[in-house]
Design an enzyme around this catalytic site. Structure first.
Site, PDB file in Angstrom:
ATOM      1  N   TYR A   1      57.775   0.611  55.234  1.00  0.00           N
ATOM      2  CA  TYR A   1      56.878  -0.379  55.858  1.00  0.00           C
ATOM      3  C   TYR A   1      56.575   0.075  57.284  1.00  0.00           C
ATOM      4  CZ  TYR A   1      55.243  -4.927  57.635  1.00  0.00           C
ATOM      5  OH  TYR A   1      54.505  -5.930  58.203  1.00  0.00           O
TER       6      TYR A   1
ATOM      7  N   ASP B   1      42.047  -5.929  44.164  1.00  0.00           N
ATOM      8  CA  ASP B   1      43.237  -5.200  44.590  1.00  0.00           C
ATOM      9  C   ASP B   1      42.760  -4.106  45.545  1.00  0.00           C
ATOM     10  OD1 ASP B   1      45.353  -3.485  44.918  1.00  0.00           O
ATOM     11  OD2 ASP B   1      45.834  -3.319  42.785  1.00  0.00           O
TER      12      ASP B   1
END
Ligand code: NAD
Length: 265
Positions: free
Chosen positions: A151, A64
């Site tokens: 984003y 991750d």
């Protein structure tokens, strides 16, 4: 940079753009550390590459990227396994306006961290061979994206960071070129997230608007983004550049007007 026998680390390599980049690097003769949090897809992609290339040319490392320890370990494993590191592609990214902090964490903080760790391994003052880092941003890093504000912010951040650290790398003679790629909409699984409440949160109601935008601009094939990556890697003159890839104009560069500097006076 001549790519044969160079060692690359690609994040988010299990599918989509990262997978296409790994494929292109392997076709150019690189060895590739495939880094992804999706262990199942990661192993599948390693199996797929093993059918096409010598099995020694890839390793899959489950990781991750938003976990500092895991990211550092992934770089260490790639470096120790292949004995060098020449290329880093900080590509892993997510679309999540619901849990937006994680979007900043993965899309921006992990890209910054991946760049700093990559520099530690590659910069010549540490005994590295120099190299290249490519950070994946988006056209949403250059224009507003009303239904994906966080984003958009994360991708703007990637461009600002990359252009700035590229200047620092040059001033400090690290021997590492650092550039960014900004694709338009690309035909990958990330696009399915615009239909999910868990990803879009309060912006889910604009799903149709996003679908209309995708239809209007068209979807790019992932190998075209990989072609842009190879172009950046092979051209040693490029540093701090913002490559845009769109349906209308293909692979091209964003042009900024030069800023005045103290030496202009
Ligand atoms: P994708 O969802 O198809 O693939 C992303 C990959 O990253 C997946 O394999 C996923 O498991 C991995 N990943 C996600 N979070 C991770 C984490 N925390 N740690 C490790 N791996 C993680 O998406 P894609 O379209 O291939 O996107 C790749 C990059 O390109 C992203 O940064 C994305 O923002 C950017 N981008 C995509 C598009 C598009 O339209 N597809 C357009 C512009 C930019």
């Amino acid at each position: 940079m001549h790519l044969k026998d160079k060692v690359a680390l690609v994040t988010g390599a299990a599918q989509g753009i990262g997978n296409a980049c790994a494929q292109a690097l392997l076709e150019k003769g690189c060895k590739v550390g495939l880094v992804d949090q999706n262990a199942e897809a990661g192993k599948e992609s390693k199996d797929n590459f093993d059918k096409q290339f010598d099995t020694q040319r890839t390793i899959f490392i489950p990781c991750d990227v938003s976990d500092e320890g895991q990211l550092k370990d992934a770089f260490k494993k790639v470096f120790e396994h292949f004995g060098r590191l020449d290329i880093v592609v900080n590509n892993a990214g997510i679309n999540n306006e619901n849990n937006w902090e994680i979007t900043v964490q993965v899309n921006l903080i992990s890209v910054i961290r991946g760049t700093y760790i990559g520099l530690e391994y590659m910069k010549t003052e540490n005994g590295g061979n120099g190299g290249a880092i490519v950070n994946v941003s988006s056209i949403a890093g250059l224009v507003p994206a009303p239904y994906q504000p966080v984003y958009c912010a994360s991708k703007h951040g990637v461009i600002g960071f990359t252009r700035s650290i590229a200047g620092a790398s040059k001033e400090k003679n690290y021997g590492v070129r650092i550039n960014t790629i900004c694709p338009g909409y690309v035909n990958t699984p990330i696009l399915q997230t615009i239909e999910k409440e868990e990803n879009m949160g309060q912006y889910l109601e604009f799903k149709e608007n996003l679908q209309a935008l995708m239809k209007f601009y068209g979807l790019l094939p992932p190998p075209l983004i990989a072609e842009g990556l190879i172009k950046i890697l092979e051209d040693d003159t490029l540093n701090g550049e913002v490559m845009k890839i769109t349906k209308g104009q293909g692979i091209h560069f964003h042009e900024y007007s030069p800023l005045p500097t103290p030496s202009d006076k």
